[in-house]
Design a protein around this motif. Sequence first.
Motif, PDB file in Angstrom:
ATOM      1  N   ARG A   1     -11.094   0.043   4.765  1.00  0.00           N
ATOM      2  CA  ARG A   1     -12.399  -0.431   4.290  1.00  0.00           C
ATOM      3  C   ARG A   1     -12.631  -0.032   2.842  1.00  0.00           C
ATOM      4  NH1 ARG A   1     -16.566   2.092   7.609  1.00  0.00           N
ATOM      5  NH2 ARG A   1     -16.693   3.520   5.887  1.00  0.00           N
ATOM      6  N   ASP A   2     -12.279   1.219   2.522  1.00  0.00           N
ATOM      7  CA  ASP A   2     -12.521   1.689   1.160  1.00  0.00           C
ATOM      8  C   ASP A   2     -11.699   0.915   0.155  1.00  0.00           C
ATOM      9  OD1 ASP A   2     -12.977   5.219   1.899  1.00  0.00           O
ATOM     10  OD2 ASP A   2     -14.353   3.523   1.883  1.00  0.00           O
TER      11      ASP A   2
ATOM     12  N   GLU B   1     -19.029  -0.050  -5.481  1.00  0.00           N
ATOM     13  CA  GLU B   1     -19.114  -0.889  -6.683  1.00  0.00           C
ATOM     14  C   GLU B   1     -20.571  -1.213  -6.979  1.00  0.00           C
ATOM     15  OE1 GLU B   1     -15.000  -0.982  -6.626  1.00  0.00           O
ATOM     16  OE2 GLU B   1     -16.348  -1.742  -8.169  1.00  0.00           O
TER      17      GLU B   1
ATOM     18  N   TYR C   1       0.852  -1.177   0.000  1.00  0.00           N
ATOM     19  CA  TYR C   1       0.000   0.000   0.000  1.00  0.00           C
ATOM     20  C   TYR C   1       0.892   1.232   0.000  1.00  0.00           C
ATOM     21  CZ  TYR C   1      -2.930   3.661   1.974  1.00  0.00           C
ATOM     22  OH  TYR C   1      -3.578   4.844   2.222  1.00  0.00           O
TER      23      TYR C   1
ATOM     24  N   ASN D   1     -20.630   0.728  -0.232  1.00  0.00           N
ATOM     25  CA  ASN D   1     -20.077  -0.183  -1.230  1.00  0.00           C
ATOM     26  C   ASN D   1     -20.290   0.410  -2.609  1.00  0.00           C
ATOM     27  OD1 ASN D   1     -19.270  -2.306  -2.701  1.00  0.00           O
ATOM     28  ND2 ASN D   1     -20.315  -3.850  -1.463  1.00  0.00           N
TER      29      ASN D   1
ATOM     30  N   LYS E   1     -10.455  -2.035   0.631  1.00  0.00           N
ATOM     31  CA  LYS E   1     -10.630  -3.469   0.849  1.00  0.00           C
ATOM     32  C   LYS E   1      -9.301  -4.149   1.142  1.00  0.00           C
ATOM     33  CE  LYS E   1     -14.785  -3.773  -1.964  1.00  0.00           C
ATOM     34  NZ  LYS E   1     -15.085  -2.399  -1.786  1.00  0.00           N
TER      35      LYS E   1
END
Lengths: 237, 559
Positions: free
Chosen positions: A58-59, B274, A34, B272, A61
Motif C-alpha cells: 500500500r505504501d 502525498e 521490487y 496518503n 502503491k
Amino acid sequence: MKLPATSSSKAPVKPTADNLVPIRLDIETEGQRYKDAFTWNPSDPDSEVVVFAKRTVRDLKLPPQFITQIAQSIQTQLTEFRSYEGQDMYTAEKIVPIKLDLRVNHTLIKDHFLWDLNNYESDPEEFARTFCNDMGIEDPEVGPAVAFAIREQLYEIAIQSVASAREIKISKKGRRGAEHAISSKGGGNALDLMKLFRYNSSVVRKRKEWYVYEPIVDILSNEEVDALEAREDRNTR
Amino acid sequence: MEMPQYDPNTKPEFELYTIPSHSSWFRWDDIHETERTALKEFFDGSSISRTPKIYKEYRDFMINKYREEPSRRLTFTQVRKSLVGDVSLLHKVFRFLDEWGLINFGAVSRGDDSDNRDSSLGDTELKNQVKIEEGAPNGVRVVALPNSLKPISVPNSGADGSGNGKVAVAGETGVKLPPLASYSDVFGDLVKLKGFKCGSCGEQCNSGCYEYSKGSFVICEKCFKNGNYGEDKSKDDFRFSDLGGNSLTHGATWTEAETLLLLESVMRHGDNWELVAQNVPTKSKLDCISKLIELPFGEFMMGSAHEMNSCPTGSLNSLKEGQSASSENQNDVKMEDQVHDQMNESKQNGDAATEEPPAKRKRIAPLSDGGSTLIKQVAHISTMVGPHVTAAAAEAAVAALCNESSCPREIFDGDEDYLANGLSSPTMVSDPERALQVDASKMEENQSDLTETQDASSEKNDVPLNLRIRTATATALGAAAANAKLLADQEDREIEHLVAIIIETQMKKLHSKINYFDDLELIMEKEYNEMMQLKECLVEERIDVLERALKTGVSKWRS
C-alpha cells in the motif's frame, strides 16, 4: 542461533545483541521490480508477515499481486533461518573480516573491518549508528542498510560454518570430530588468531595499512546514481 | 604527561591535558581496577585476542590519538581503522574512555542527544561562537574557548574559520576548562534559531550553506558562487548542506499552525502522504511522517485515520487537540454505544470516580480489565494519554449520545467554545478526572434534560450558562488538584531520598568508629603482651641473682 552458555529458558542466545534475520527481497511481476533489504525479528508472530506485506504494497502503491509473493519470500527466508537455530555451534572465538560495499540512494560506502562472531554483545545497529554519526551522514536510510549488510554477511558466514561443521562431523565420525573441527576452523573466513595476537606483535596497525581499513563515503550526483543503477540492472539480468 | 590540576609555578614544559578528577586513577603504565571491572573481557583469560597487554595498547593508542589534537573530537571511526580487533569490542573500549573523560574531554561537544541534529563541526563551532556573542549570565565567567582562561573580549566573526586556530593563539595560560554544560542547556535553543553565519561575508545563510569538509568553516551560497572560499581552501572541499525545508534538522521547527494543518490533513487523507505533504506546504513528506511519529498520539492517527468515517467533524474541528487520537474516539464511542443502558450505573460511578484523587495516574494496570466497571476502564485509558486526547474522547462520547436525540446537541454546540477555552489553558497538566467530571456532568445534564421536558428551547439560554459555569469550575479545581498532588509526590520522594542519605552517613560514621576501636584494642593487646614478656624477664633476672647469691654462700641473704 548458538547454544547458549547461560540463557533463560525462553530465548535462545543471540549471535548479536538482537536476534534479527536479514531478509532480502527481489520480486518482479508485470514489469515492476521490487528490491528491498531489511531485518526481521524472528520472534514476531508469522501473522505479521502478511500484515507487513500488505502495508508495504500500500505504501509503495504496488499492484496487489506483490502481497503474496512478498509474504512467501519472507516466510521462506524465515524458515530457512529457523532451521539453523539451535544448531550446535562451537563457541570458539571467530574474528571475521567484514567488507561493506553498498550504495544507498546517493551515498556510496566502502569499508572493511573485523567482527567477532562470538561476541554476543555486538550490535550491528549500534555500529551503523556510530558510523553514520561519525561520518556525518544525514540520509536516514544509510544506517539500516549498513546494519543489514553486516548481518547478512554474518549470517552467511554462520551458515557456512554450520555446513562445514556438519561435513566434518560426518566425515570424522567417532573420532573426536569436535576438536578437529575447531582447529581446522582457522581456515576459511576466520582470521588466524594466533598469528594476529601474538605476544610480541602489536595490535596497532602499521600506518601504511590504515587506508585499507578506513571507511570511504562518497556522495554521488544524480547522473552517477543513474549510471550505477543502469549498470547494476544490466548485471543482474 | 597529564596533571589534573594546574600548577602555576612550573613552566609548562610538558603538554597539559585535562581529565576530570574522577578519572585521576589513570596511570599510563598500569591498569586500574576500574578498567578491569568495566572491561572484563580482557582480563579473564578467555581468549588469546583479549589480554591486558592488548587492552593497554588499544587504550594508549586511543588516548594518544586524541591528544594529538585535544580540541578536536575524536571519533570511533578514526581509531578503529588503525587497530586490529573486533570492532564491537573496540567500540566498548572507546566508549569507556569517553565516559571517563580520558578522551574527548576538552573537545567541542557533539550536538546533544538527538540523532537528527546536524553534527557537523560547523554547527558546533558556531555554537561556541554564538555563545561568545550572547554574553554570560551574571556570576558566571565564560571562557572564550575551552582551553583558555581569558574571558571573552572580541567576538571573532570566524574569518579564519576555525576554533583550532584560536587554540594555538590563545596560549596555554591556565587550566583548561570544558565548556559549561549548563551553558548549552540555557543558550542551546537560542543557537538553534540563529542559523548559520557565513564565514567570509558575515551574513546569515538562510537557504543553504557550504561547509568546508576539512575544517569548521561555513560560507553561504553567494560566496561559494563568487569564489570567496577563504584562504587556502578550494572548491572541492566544500560540501553543500541544505538549510531549506528539506534537511532533517529543519524538520524540527514546526509551528503550531503547521502542526494543526498536519493533523487535519492526516485526518482527512489518512495514510496518503502525498496529499498530506501537499496540504502542509512548507514541509516535505519525510518531515510530516517523522513529526507525526514524534507526536505522542501520532501513531494512533496513522493506524485508524482512514478507517474513521463519520467522526462528528462539527464538534471536533473547533478543538485543536480534538483532532488527535481518533482510535481513542473509536474505542470510547464503541464502549459508550454498547452500554448506554447502563447509563444510570455509570452516572453514579462517574461521581464516585471523579472524587478519587489523581491516584489513578499511577496505575499501569492492563488496559481492559474485565472486572472493573466501564467508567473505571475509561479512567484507566484516560490516564495513559494526554489531556487533549481525553478531552476529545469526552467530546466524542457526548456526540455519540447526542446522536440519539437531537435536542441536547444544540445545548452542547453552544458550549463548545467555552470548553475549548477551558481546556486549552491547563494543557501542561494531565488531569484525568477533569475530563471525566466534565463527561459526568454533561451526562447528568443530558439525563435531566431528557427526562424533564422536550421544550428545551426555552431553557436553552439558561442551561448553557449553568453548564459553562460548571465546566469552568470543574476544570479549575481539577487542574489545581492535579498540580498539588504532583508536588506532594515530588516532595515525598525527596524526603525519602534525603533520609536515606542521612541514614547511610550515620552508618558510615559508626563503622569507622568501630574500626577505630578495633585498632585500639589490637594495640592494647600488643602492649599487654609486651608487658608480660618484660615481667617474665624481670622474674628470670631475679632468679639469677638469687642463684648467684646462694652459690656464693651469702649467709644472711634476704630477698
